[in-house]
Design a protein around this motif. Sequence first.
Motif, short mmCIF file in Angstrom:
data_model
loop_
_atom_site.label_atom_id
_atom_site.label_comp_id
_atom_site.label_asym_id
_atom_site.label_seq_id
_atom_site.Cartn_x
_atom_site.Cartn_y
_atom_site.Cartn_z
N ASP A 18 0.40 -0.94 0.28
CA ASP A 18 0.10 0.18 -0.20
C ASP A 18 1.19 1.86 0.24
N ILE A 19 1.70 1.43 0.28
CA ILE A 19 3.36 1.83 0.11
C ILE A 19 3.91 1.97 -1.15
N GLY A 20 3.49 3.80 -1.71
CA GLY A 20 3.83 4.01 -3.35
C GLY A 20 5.39 4.03 -2.83
N GLY A 21 6.71 4.12 -4.21
CA GLY A 21 8.24 4.56 -3.49
C GLY A 21 8.67 3.83 -2.52
N LEU A 22 9.78 4.15 -1.85
CA LEU A 22 10.20 3.72 -1.23
C LEU A 22 11.13 2.55 -0.90
N GLU A 23 11.32 1.82 -2.00
CA GLU A 23 11.85 0.43 -2.44
C GLU A 23 12.66 0.66 -1.42
N PRO A 58 10.88 14.46 5.60
CA PRO A 58 9.90 15.24 6.08
C PRO A 58 8.27 14.56 6.22
N PRO A 59 7.81 15.43 6.47
CA PRO A 59 6.65 15.47 6.88
C PRO A 59 5.77 14.59 5.06
N GLY A 60 4.68 13.78 5.65
CA GLY A 60 3.79 13.50 4.99
C GLY A 60 4.07 12.26 3.86
N THR A 61 5.24 11.71 4.40
CA THR A 61 6.38 11.20 3.15
C THR A 61 6.28 9.18 3.15
N GLY A 62 4.67 9.06 4.91
CA GLY A 62 4.70 7.83 4.98
C GLY A 62 5.38 7.31 5.47
N LYS A 63 6.59 8.12 6.53
CA LYS A 63 7.03 7.51 7.80
C LYS A 63 5.98 6.67 8.96
N THR A 64 4.25 6.93 9.08
CA THR A 64 3.83 6.56 9.95
C THR A 64 2.69 4.98 9.00
N LEU A 65 2.54 5.26 7.28
CA LEU A 65 2.49 3.87 6.92
C LEU A 65 3.27 3.18 7.29
N ILE A 121 5.45 5.92 17.99
CA ILE A 121 5.77 7.28 18.67
C ILE A 121 6.12 8.50 17.19
N ASP A 122 5.25 8.99 16.90
CA ASP A 122 5.34 10.08 16.10
C ASP A 122 5.96 11.24 17.23
N GLU A 123 7.05 12.14 15.98
CA GLU A 123 7.66 13.53 16.75
C GLU A 123 8.13 13.18 17.75
N HIS A 199 3.90 6.46 -8.45
CA HIS A 199 3.06 4.65 -8.15
C HIS A 199 2.01 5.36 -6.93
N ILE A 200 3.19 6.24 -6.22
CA ILE A 200 1.83 6.97 -5.07
C ILE A 200 0.52 7.21 -5.95
N LEU A 201 0.13 7.87 -6.85
CA LEU A 201 -0.41 7.95 -7.88
C LEU A 201 -1.58 7.30 -8.21
N LEU A 203 -1.61 4.17 -6.79
CA LEU A 203 -1.72 3.58 -5.25
C LEU A 203 -4.10 4.75 -5.19
N HIS A 204 -3.39 5.83 -5.54
CA HIS A 204 -4.63 6.99 -4.98
C HIS A 204 -5.86 6.88 -5.48
N PHE A 205 -5.75 6.78 -7.24
CA PHE A 205 -6.61 6.69 -7.96
C PHE A 205 -7.41 4.80 -8.29
N SER A 227 4.62 15.40 -1.06
CA SER A 227 5.03 14.47 -0.71
C SER A 227 3.67 13.44 -1.96
N GLY A 228 3.86 12.16 -0.88
CA GLY A 228 2.67 10.91 -0.37
C GLY A 228 1.39 11.75 -0.01
N ALA A 229 1.51 12.33 1.26
CA ALA A 229 0.26 13.07 1.44
C ALA A 229 0.18 14.03 0.48
N LEU A 231 0.44 14.33 -2.48
CA LEU A 231 -0.51 13.03 -3.73
C LEU A 231 -1.87 12.59 -3.69
N GLU A 232 -1.98 12.07 -2.51
CA GLU A 232 -3.38 11.63 -1.77
C GLU A 232 -4.31 12.94 -1.68
N SER A 233 -4.35 13.86 -1.27
CA SER A 233 -4.82 15.57 -1.32
C SER A 233 -4.78 15.36 -2.87
P1 ATP Z 1 4.20 13.11 9.32
O1 ATP Z 1 5.75 13.23 9.53
O2 ATP Z 1 3.12 14.50 9.00
O3 ATP Z 1 3.51 12.72 10.57
P2 ATP Z 1 3.72 10.75 8.11
O4 ATP Z 1 5.32 10.89 7.33
O5 ATP Z 1 3.75 9.90 8.99
O6 ATP Z 1 3.63 12.50 8.09
P3 ATP Z 1 1.73 9.72 6.70
O7 ATP Z 1 1.04 9.36 7.52
O8 ATP Z 1 2.14 8.31 6.42
O9 ATP Z 1 3.05 10.29 6.66
O10 ATP Z 1 1.32 10.25 5.69
C1 ATP Z 1 -0.37 10.63 5.58
C2 ATP Z 1 -1.07 9.91 3.70
O11 ATP Z 1 -0.48 9.82 3.16
C3 ATP Z 1 -1.32 8.44 4.06
O12 ATP Z 1 -2.09 8.03 4.85
C4 ATP Z 1 -1.34 8.17 3.10
O13 ATP Z 1 -2.56 8.43 2.52
C5 ATP Z 1 -0.48 9.01 2.20
N1 ATP Z 1 1.28 9.06 2.02
C6 ATP Z 1 2.06 9.47 2.15
N2 ATP Z 1 3.24 8.22 1.87
C7 ATP Z 1 2.82 7.49 0.80
C8 ATP Z 1 3.30 6.71 -0.12
N3 ATP Z 1 4.56 6.62 0.07
N4 ATP Z 1 2.40 5.92 -0.57
C9 ATP Z 1 1.25 6.25 -0.74
N5 ATP Z 1 0.49 7.19 -0.11
C10 ATP Z 1 1.13 7.67 0.98
#
Ligand code: ATP
Length: 274
Positions: A18-23, A58-65, A121-123, A199-201, A203-205, A227-229, A231-233
């Motif tokens: 479910d995660i795009g890129g970041l191989e 950076p923020p929104g790059t998928g660390k939580t995912l 633990i984020d942040e 790849h991320i696009l 996934l989200h389309f 960022s991935g976040a 692109l989701e937007s």
């Molecule tokens: P932050 O540092 O701001 O907490 P983060 O790096 O933890 O951000 P996520 O919370 O994992 O980022 O990403 C937010 C949303 O953005 C995800 O739920 C997903 O919809 C989309 N997203 C981010 N990165 C990716 C990715 N690599 N592939 C697919 N979707 C992504």
Amino acid sequence: HKRKRYHEVNDTGVTFEDIGGLEKPKQELKEAIDFLKFDERARRYGIRPLKGILLTGPPGTGKTLMAKAAANYAEAAFVAASGSEFVEMYVGVGASRIRDLFKEVKQLALEKGLSRGVIFIDEIDAIGGKRDGRQQKEYDQTLNQLLTEMDGINTTEHPRLLIIAATNRVDMLDPALLRPGRFDRLIRVDLPDKRARKHILELHFRHKPLAGDVNLDEVAKDTYGLSGAQLESVANEAAIYAFRAEEKTINRKHIALAIEKVMLGEQTDKESTG
Ligand code: ATP
């Protein structure tokens, strides 16, 4: 006063697919989790047990995912918190919240009959970063509690715990966090390049009605720096434009408007924060 008030607990359901890129980071994370999955074998090689992984970028790059996918891959109970939740005016509150978090994941693993638990633990910089004098004492206690809990992880007992933390300012972290046996494995989660953006696009389309005139290769080219976040937007905003126009499919025009909107939003964010 339920702990669940500030800790998100879930069956993550997120997989690495479910995660795009970041191989490369995905591969690194999987390999790290394998030390956990096959820890008896790792022990035979005398490999130091893994307790903490730090995801930086950076923020929104998928660390939580990534953390969620890791927990899923590890077949582990998953509990998440944000470092900012531990910062309180009252001394001792942060430390007791840390204790609760560790108790909670153990409890959850027991309830679910899982032999592993992952705490995300984020942040983390909110706990293990530099602060002003007034909050110094509280911060020290919270950080110390986290270090104590990590040092106390029993790597031969179940549930076997792993802590995954995320930050976008690793330079700000207290070096105590990065010592061997703590967050000694760093995985970099960067902004996506063009291929990863495509790849991320995709996934989200995936579940959205795209018009035949849309070329995601081009959309990836037009979304440089997002960022991935974000692109989701873009995918979501484009769908909203199509919905409002009452058109059956999402076309190039909707996507162009969505990119503009997300990029402008990004700019105003920057302006308003200086
Ligand atoms: P932050 O540092 O701001 O907490 P983060 O790096 O933890 O951000 P996520 O919370 O994992 O980022 O990403 C937010 C949303 O953005 C995800 O739920 C997903 O919809 C989309 N997203 C981010 N990165 C990716 C990715 N690599 N592939 C697919 N979707 C992504």
